[in-house]
Enzyme design. Structure first.
Site, PDB file in Angstrom:
ATOM      1  N   ARG A  94      -6.431 -16.531 -10.775  1.00 21.31           N
ATOM      2  CA  ARG A  94      -5.535 -17.069  -9.745  1.00 21.31           C
ATOM      3  C   ARG A  94      -5.493 -16.190  -8.494  1.00 21.31           C
ATOM      4  NH1 ARG A  94      -0.666 -17.841 -13.962  1.00 21.31           N
ATOM      5  NH2 ARG A  94      -1.961 -16.398 -15.149  1.00 21.31           N
ATOM      6  N   LYS A 148      -8.058  -7.722 -10.747  1.00 21.19           N
ATOM      7  CA  LYS A 148      -6.679  -7.946 -10.295  1.00 21.19           C
ATOM      8  C   LYS A 148      -5.840  -6.673 -10.255  1.00 21.19           C
ATOM      9  CE  LYS A 148      -3.634 -10.156 -13.042  1.00 21.19           C
ATOM     10  NZ  LYS A 148      -2.917 -11.305 -13.629  1.00 21.19           N
ATOM     11  N   GLY A 164      -7.888 -13.549 -24.977  1.00 23.93           N
ATOM     12  CA  GLY A 164      -6.429 -13.591 -25.123  1.00 23.93           C
ATOM     13  C   GLY A 164      -5.832 -12.204 -25.338  1.00 23.93           C
ATOM     14  N   ASN A 212       0.162 -12.614 -10.644  1.00 27.71           N
ATOM     15  CA  ASN A 212      -0.942 -13.492 -11.018  1.00 27.71           C
ATOM     16  C   ASN A 212      -1.604 -14.109  -9.797  1.00 27.71           C
ATOM     17  OD1 ASN A 212      -0.522 -13.227 -13.895  1.00 27.71           O
ATOM     18  ND2 ASN A 212       1.314 -14.451 -13.607  1.00 27.71           N
ATOM     19  N   ARG A 220      -1.485   8.125   8.535  1.00 28.83           N
ATOM     20  CA  ARG A 220      -2.372   7.745   7.434  1.00 28.83           C
ATOM     21  C   ARG A 220      -2.504   8.874   6.412  1.00 28.83           C
ATOM     22  NH1 ARG A 220      -7.438   5.866  10.548  1.00 28.83           N
ATOM     23  NH2 ARG A 220      -8.229   5.704   8.416  1.00 28.83           N
ATOM     24  N   TYR A 237      -4.542   9.175  19.386  1.00 28.07           N
ATOM     25  CA  TYR A 237      -5.214   9.166  18.085  1.00 28.07           C
ATOM     26  C   TYR A 237      -5.702  10.573  17.769  1.00 28.07           C
ATOM     27  CZ  TYR A 237      -8.813   8.886  14.582  1.00 28.07           C
ATOM     28  OH  TYR A 237      -9.564   9.133  13.464  1.00 28.07           O
ATOM     29  N   ASN A 280       2.264  20.529  23.015  1.00 24.77           N
ATOM     30  CA  ASN A 280       2.581  19.243  23.630  1.00 24.77           C
ATOM     31  C   ASN A 280       1.284  18.459  23.793  1.00 24.77           C
ATOM     32  OD1 ASN A 280       4.811  17.657  25.089  1.00 24.77           O
ATOM     33  ND2 ASN A 280       3.001  17.510  26.395  1.00 24.77           N
ATOM     34  N   ASN A 331     -13.489  12.298  16.542  1.00 25.14           N
ATOM     35  CA  ASN A 331     -13.706  13.108  15.331  1.00 25.14           C
ATOM     36  C   ASN A 331     -14.897  12.648  14.515  1.00 25.14           C
ATOM     37  OD1 ASN A 331     -12.185  10.753  14.739  1.00 25.14           O
ATOM     38  ND2 ASN A 331     -11.598  11.590  12.757  1.00 25.14           N
ATOM     39  N   TYR A 332     -15.459  11.508  14.883  1.00 23.88           N
ATOM     40  CA  TYR A 332     -16.566  10.958  14.089  1.00 23.88           C
ATOM     41  C   TYR A 332     -17.798  10.896  14.966  1.00 23.88           C
ATOM     42  CZ  TYR A 332     -19.059   7.625  11.107  1.00 23.88           C
ATOM     43  OH  TYR A 332     -19.984   7.006  10.313  1.00 23.88           O
TER      44      TYR A 332
HETATM   45  C1  UD1 Z   1       1.681 -13.173 -20.680  1.00 25.58           C
HETATM   46  C2  UD1 Z   1       2.445 -13.474 -21.974  1.00 25.58           C
HETATM   47  C3  UD1 Z   1       3.716 -14.210 -21.621  1.00 25.58           C
HETATM   48  C4  UD1 Z   1       4.550 -13.378 -20.676  1.00 25.58           C
HETATM   49  C5  UD1 Z   1       3.739 -12.952 -19.454  1.00 25.58           C
HETATM   50  C6  UD1 Z   1       4.495 -11.886 -18.676  1.00 25.58           C
HETATM   51  C7  UD1 Z   1       0.730 -13.817 -23.685  1.00 25.58           C
HETATM   52  C8  UD1 Z   1       0.031 -14.810 -24.520  1.00 25.58           C
HETATM   53  N1  UD1 Z   1       1.613 -14.293 -22.829  1.00 25.58           N
HETATM   54  O1  UD1 Z   1       1.380 -14.423 -20.070  1.00 25.58           O
HETATM   55  O2  UD1 Z   1       4.470 -14.472 -22.795  1.00 25.58           O
HETATM   56  O3  UD1 Z   1       5.686 -14.095 -20.262  1.00 25.58           O
HETATM   57  O4  UD1 Z   1       2.489 -12.350 -19.845  1.00 25.58           O
HETATM   58  O5  UD1 Z   1       3.875 -11.623 -17.453  1.00 25.58           O
HETATM   59  O6  UD1 Z   1       0.492 -12.627 -23.852  1.00 25.58           O
HETATM   60  N2  UD1 Z   1      -5.213  -9.884 -20.979  1.00 25.58           N
HETATM   61  C9  UD1 Z   1      -6.312  -9.231 -21.470  1.00 25.58           C
HETATM   62  N3  UD1 Z   1      -7.279  -9.964 -22.105  1.00 25.58           N
HETATM   63  C10 UD1 Z   1      -7.192 -11.280 -22.280  1.00 25.58           C
HETATM   64  C11 UD1 Z   1      -6.074 -11.951 -21.763  1.00 25.58           C
HETATM   65  C12 UD1 Z   1      -5.088 -11.226 -21.117  1.00 25.58           C
HETATM   66  O7  UD1 Z   1      -6.426  -8.011 -21.337  1.00 25.58           O
HETATM   67  O8  UD1 Z   1      -8.107 -11.858 -22.874  1.00 25.58           O
HETATM   68  C13 UD1 Z   1      -4.183  -9.113 -20.299  1.00 25.58           C
HETATM   69  C14 UD1 Z   1      -4.043  -9.481 -18.828  1.00 25.58           C
HETATM   70  O9  UD1 Z   1      -4.880  -8.659 -18.037  1.00 25.58           O
HETATM   71  C15 UD1 Z   1      -2.570  -9.237 -18.562  1.00 25.58           C
HETATM   72  C16 UD1 Z   1      -1.919  -9.478 -19.905  1.00 25.58           C
HETATM   73  O10 UD1 Z   1      -2.938  -9.377 -20.877  1.00 25.58           O
HETATM   74  O11 UD1 Z   1      -2.325  -7.915 -18.164  1.00 25.58           O
HETATM   75  C17 UD1 Z   1      -1.266 -10.852 -19.965  1.00 25.58           C
HETATM   76  O12 UD1 Z   1      -2.242 -11.825 -19.735  1.00 25.58           O
HETATM   77  P1  UD1 Z   1      -2.064 -13.002 -18.675  1.00 25.58           P
HETATM   78  O13 UD1 Z   1      -3.252 -13.869 -18.745  1.00 25.58           O
HETATM   79  O14 UD1 Z   1      -1.642 -12.476 -17.369  1.00 25.58           O
HETATM   80  O15 UD1 Z   1      -0.877 -13.768 -19.412  1.00 25.58           O
HETATM   81  P2  UD1 Z   1       0.323 -14.586 -18.832  1.00 25.58           P
HETATM   82  O16 UD1 Z   1      -0.060 -16.023 -18.799  1.00 25.58           O
HETATM   83  O17 UD1 Z   1       0.855 -13.971 -17.589  1.00 25.58           O
HETATM   84 CA    CA Z   2       0.287 -12.200 -16.172  1.00 23.60          CA
END
Ligand code: UD1
Ligand code: CA
Length: 420
Positions: A17, A24, A78, A228, A300, A333, A344, A353-354
């Protein structure tokens, strides 16, 4: 210091997203990658052992995160599958495992400490952090039974019409007991619309095994903000920025207009310094006591502004040190420049500088007076108490001796005042 606890930060999700080539969790937020804010909160809660599960471009996370072990999840199957990738670090481990999301940069140290304490005190198998969200859409909903016991977490894609209205959500931050956790993860199936192994499905399994799962609610729902999308990123940056400014004001810094002031997290500012509107201070910049900065200044990374100095409007400084009581007030700069005390710098002074290949240094020693519109071609040194005339171009390696007066293009010595 909590004992016998390790943390796993999940950060292998695709982050589709965001629509970005950059992973991300490496998108910058107030001066550092998003995930570093999470790492910092975990470290300050007293956890030293941190493992990060990375996916896409994991080498970039490896080089960004110092002192964190990085494991790779080959395919984003997941959050449960992600946690499983860290298994090798938990052989014969009987302590607690904190699990966090790399995309929740607003999580606070105090909250993590509270989560650990409650988890240990209640002897839970799993304690998760929940939040009450005015708009719970997108998050997993916490389902409790009549007695208030947490029985399930239902993901957005799976919620029923009734569950949709539940405003208590899962922040994705948990404490688990290490013992047996990986065999529980092995029992999670991917029979859901996303075909993912949801870590949240551990809750019903824990309950079935007669182990205790509970949730504590955060007092500040803002800290649960999951990034996200770019819109979430801007929101998170706004919350963090306000926290940074509030902390500085508490420490004795005047911020004239918090709405137009941008100060990164690692910036240090001394008491009685005033920051005027539309000012940006970046990275590890350090500002002493009693300085006046802005309006419209940009300081900076790598800058140090010493006590009582003034940096005024339309001034950009990078890797530059400004001495005590020195004034750089208009349209200037300075890059890679070491400026002494009581100097002053006239309006419109620019350091070149570059040279097209390397960054070169400029030294402007104590008490020097740099005339309006001076160009300093680095490397070059302006000696103590020296003066440059308006519009001078001081060419490289043509150091100006102490107390000399130079002018012209290229600058030539007009007068050599007596040195004491
Ligand atoms: C997840 C939670 C949800 C919660 C929300 C909070 C799950 C199933 N759901 O949903 O309950 O409300 O976070 O923000 O966990 N990730 C991996 N590998 C994967 C999938 C995800 O490392 O295969 C990591 C992502 O990088 C992220 C976290 O797990 O940091 C959660 O994954 P994301 O896809 O953002 O889940 P949400 O839909 O936000
Ligand atoms: Ca998330």
């Amino acid at each position: 210091m909590p004992k016998n606890i390790k943390a796993v930060i999940l950060a292998a999700g695709l982050g589709t997203r965001m629509k970005s080539q950059l992973p991300k969790v490496l998108h910058p937020l107030c001066g550092k990658p998003m995930i570093e804010h999470v790492v910092e909160a975990v470290r300050l809660a007293g956890i030293r052992d941190i493992i990060c599960v990375a996916g896409y471009k994991s080498h970039m996370l490896k080089s960004a995160l110092k002192g964190v072990k990085v494991v790779k999840q080959k395919r984003p199957l997941g959050s449960a599958d992600a946690l499983k990738q860290a298994k090798r670090y938990f052989k014969n481990f009987n302590g607690d495992i904190m699990v966090l999301c790399g995309d929740e940069p607003l999580i606070k140290t105090e909250t993590l400490k509270r989560l650990i304490n409650e988890h240990k005190r209640n002897g839970n198998y799993c304690t998760l952090l929940s939040a009450r969200m005015p708009d719970p859409s997108g998050y997993g909903r916490i389902v409790r039974d009549g007695g208030g016991k947490v029985i399930n977490i239902v993901e957005e894609t799976e919620v029923s019409e009734f569950e949709k209205s539940i405003d208590e959500i899962n922040t994705g931050t948990y404490c688990f007991k290490g013992r047996g956790l990986f065999s529980i993860l092995n029992r999670i199936r991917n029979n859901n619309k996303k075909k993912e192994y949801f870590l949240t499905d551990a809750i019903p399994i824990i309950n079935k095994n007669n182990l205790k799962a509970d949730a504590i609610v955060t007092e500040d729902s803002e800290e649960a903000l999951g990034v996200n999308s770019r819109k979430n990123l801007a929101l998170a940056s706004d919350v963090l920025r306000k926290r940074i400014l509030a902390k500085l004001m508490k420490e004795g810094v005047t911020i004239v207009d918090p709405n137009s002031t941008y100060i990164d997290k690692d910036v240090k500012i001394g008491q009685d310094t005033t920051i005027y509107p539309s000012t940006i201070i970046e990275g590890n910049a350090k500002i002493g006591r009693g300085c006046r900065i802005g309006p419209f200044a940009r300081i900076r990374p790598g800058c140090e502004i010493t006590q009582g100095a003034e940096v005024g409007n339309f001034v950009e400084l990078v890797r530059t040190k400004i001495g005590k009581g020195t004034r750089v007030k208009h349209h200037t700069y300075l890059g890679d420049t070491i400026v002494g005390n009581k100097v002053n710098i006239g309006a419109g002074t620019i350091t070149a500088n570059y040279d097209g290949k390397n960054k070169q240094k400029t030294y402007i020693d104590d008490g020097a007076f740099i005339g309006v519109g001076t160009i300093l071609i680095a490397p070059v040194r302006i000696g103590k108490g020296a003066t440059t005339g308006a519009g001078s171009v001081v060419t490289k390696n043509h150091n100006v001796p102490p107390k000399a007066v130079v002018a012209g293009v290229p600058a030539k010595i007009l007068k050599q005042r007596r040195r004491k």
